[in-house]
Enzyme design. Structure first.
Site, PDB file in Angstrom:
ATOM      1  CG  ASP A   1      -2.080  -0.850   1.195  1.00 10.47           C
ATOM      2  OD1 ASP A   1      -2.196  -1.648   0.256  1.00 10.47           O
ATOM      3  OD2 ASP A   1      -2.911  -0.747   2.113  1.00 10.47           O
TER       4      ASP A   1
ATOM      5  CG  HIS B   1       2.141   0.517   4.421  1.00 14.66           C
ATOM      6  ND1 HIS B   1       1.934  -0.346   5.482  1.00 14.66           N
ATOM      7  CD2 HIS B   1       0.950   1.076   4.140  1.00 14.66           C
ATOM      8  CE1 HIS B   1       0.655  -0.301   5.827  1.00 14.66           C
ATOM      9  NE2 HIS B   1       0.037   0.559   5.032  1.00 14.66           N
TER      10      HIS B   1
END
Length: 189
Positions: A6, A155
């Site tokens: 992400d 992430h």
């Protein structure tokens, strides 16, 4: 298990994640932030993500919390993000089957995403890499997050993610050696 990435694309961290995944033949789903796609170098990274066979997800235009937004405002953010991905790929209808709400705050966004043809994608297990880049702690968190049929979220954007990359570099080979397979997220997200 499914691996989702992400908050990018984000320069050297996204390139490092892609290098690592490519080295091991692992596919992930990248949930992309529209403003990051339009940032310098973002389009090149989106093209590489797609070219290397990774899934694409819409992660809204920014890191803003969509939880309290109106449907119209959410729609504007999601449409703009998908358009930016499409521009990067040279495809007016890019393959973006997934949507994940920033910060896991959904509000009306899941319904809007469905109306736009995207499946809301649960956050699954996270490793807390927005709080720390301590490699040892992230390795431990990543090992604990792995579940058969589960989703693990890491992430590549939103700040320095070099610790995340290092943790992946340690754990991904272990998982593969242990017989784990990386698959797309389940159809029900």
């Amino acid at each position: 298990m499914a691996l989702t990435v992400d908050d990018g694309p984000n320069g050297s961290d996204t390139r490092a994640v892609l290098d690592l995944l490519g080295e091991h033949g692992v596919r992930a789903t990248f949930c992309l932030v529209g403003s990051r796609v339009r940032a310098p170098g973002g389009a090149d990274l989106v093209r590489r993500i797609a070219r290397e066979g990774h899934g694409l997800g819409n992660h809204a235009w920014s890191y803003a919390d969509l939880g309290t937004w109106s449907s119209a405002r959410v729609r504007e953010s999601l449409v703009a993000t998908t358009a930016a991905i499409g521009e990067a790929l040279g495809d007016p209808r890019p393959p973006v089957p997934w949507f994940r709400a920033p910060n896991g705050s959904w509000g009306r966004s899941a319904g809007v995403a469905r109306e736009l043809g995207m499946r809301p994608l649960d956050v699954g297990a996270t490793i807390g890499d927005w709080l720390t880049q301590d490699v040892g702690g992230l390795v431990t968190a990543l090992r604990r997050a792995v579940r058969p049929g589960g989703i693990v979220t890491v992430h590549d954007g939103g700040g320095d993610r070099s610790g995340t990359v290092a943790a992946l570099a340690e754990v991904v080979p272990e998982l593969l050696a242990g017989g784990w397979r990386f698959t797309p997220p389940p159809a029900d997200g």
